[in-house]
Write an enzyme that holds these catalytic residues in place. Structure first.
Site, short mmCIF file in Angstrom:
data_model
loop_
_atom_site.label_atom_id
_atom_site.label_comp_id
_atom_site.label_asym_id
_atom_site.label_seq_id
_atom_site.Cartn_x
_atom_site.Cartn_y
_atom_site.Cartn_z
N LYS A 186 40.16 -3.59 -2.39
CA LYS A 186 38.75 -3.20 -2.26
C LYS A 186 38.29 -3.56 -0.85
CE LYS A 186 34.14 -3.89 -4.25
NZ LYS A 186 33.37 -4.55 -5.33
N LYS A 202 39.86 1.13 -3.48
CA LYS A 202 38.44 1.47 -3.37
C LYS A 202 37.98 1.20 -1.94
CE LYS A 202 33.85 0.28 -5.19
NZ LYS A 202 33.07 -0.66 -6.02
#
Length: 325
Positions: free
Chosen positions: A195, A248
């Site tokens: 992320k 992400k």
């Protein structure tokens, strides 16, 4: 004899041939639909920065989940806004909070729909960070116990899968141990393994009221410049017990999705995040792009890059378009 004149266009001559040789296909089973739940009853309010997406009270979240289920989407990812915030984020594991209420209601109404819950503290803390704050810094290790409590409360409410998004070191192991120790060994962990500290999260922070009140999240979310580090993060989460790993955002990190897919044999998810969604919606509203074609092309690119699972705010529209509606 001279070599034949090569004509790749023969296999593009008509839609039937193009379908026969198509390498990558999108379908409803690829998608996870995010839901934002808020306190109250009979609440359905459009999120200004995410047009077409809504804040739902737990009772209304059931209807939204049913819409996704009826379209053939296999899973929803539940985020929540609490009634109260404090320094620890205690409302995150409160059984009466909107996420836990929504999970219970959705699973009761739609037992075959997979319910995934976001596990983090940022929406629930008064400082907006994903972990405990000590002397102006995010204190990793004491945060792990709190994240485990959040995940356990979601499992007790009926979640099929928990998705830690905090990027604290060691949180997958802490969550896996807590779930197993409480008899929830069948609850899966989908880790936000890679992320990044991205500028694409702005609309989500508006939707979830989760912007940090000081500083930023660069001390725990990944530097966008790094790829090898992402592979290390994924490897660590797999070692700690992750069942699915996530990259992400998606669009600026298609290369990371491909590297993770090539290196590891677990299912790979990607998150088509709020900023990516909002840019498309804004350009479409201006008439500058063909929204349907753009969305399906973008989602196809994520799958072609290697994503087995695509979390996207476009999910409902995308399925309808794939069905020709």
């Amino acid at each position: 004899m001279t070599n034949p004149f090569i004509r790749p266009r023969r296999l593009r001559a008509c839609e039937g041939i193009r379908r026969l040789v198509r390498e990558t296909e999108l379908n409803a089973g690829d998608f996870v639909y995010p839901l934002f739940v808020v306190p109250g009853n009979n609440v359905k309010q459009e999120i200004p920065s995410l047009p077409g997406n809504y804040h739902f009270s737990p009772d209304m979240a059931v209807a939204a989940a049913r819409e996704a289920y009826d379209l053939g989407i296999p899973a929803v990812l539940v985020f929540g806004l609490p009634e109260y915030k404090d320094a620890q984020g205690a409302s995150a594991w409160d059984a009466k909070s909107p996420v836990q209420q929504a999970i219970r209601r959705i699973k009761q109404a739609l037992p075959d729909l997979v319910v995934i819950s976001d596990v983090c503290l940022c929406q629930y803390t008064d400082h907006g960070h994903c972990g405990l704050v000590r002397d102006g810094r995010i204190d990793n290790d004491p945060t792990l116990e709190l994240l485990a409590r959040v995940a356990l409360s979601h499992a007790e409410a009926g979640a099929d899968m928990v998705a830690p998004s905090d990027m604290m070191d060691g949180r997958v192991r802490a969550i896996r141990d807590a779930l197993d120790g409480a008899g929830f060994s069948e609850v899966s962990v989908m880790s936000y393994a890679a992320k990044y500290a991205s500028a694409f999260y702005g609309p989500f922070r508006d939707a979830a009221n989760s912007a940090p009140q000081f500083g930023d999240r660069r001390t725990y979310q990944m530097d966008p410049a790094n790829a090898r580090e992402a592979l290390r993060e994924v490897a660590l989460d797999i070692e700690e017990g992750a069942d699915i790993v996530m990259v992400k955002p998606a669009l600026a990190y298609l290369d990371i999705i491909r590297q993770v897919k090539d290196r590891f044999d677990l299912p790979v998810a990607c998150y088509n995040v709020s900023g990516e969604y909002a840019m498309v919606k804004a350009a479409a509203a201006k008439g500058w792009i063909d929204e349907r074609r753009i969305v399906l092309e973008l989602l196809l690119g994520m799958k072609r890059a290697g994503a087995d699972i695509i979390i996207t705010y476009h999910a409902l529209d995308a399925v309808r378009w794939l069905k020709g509606e």
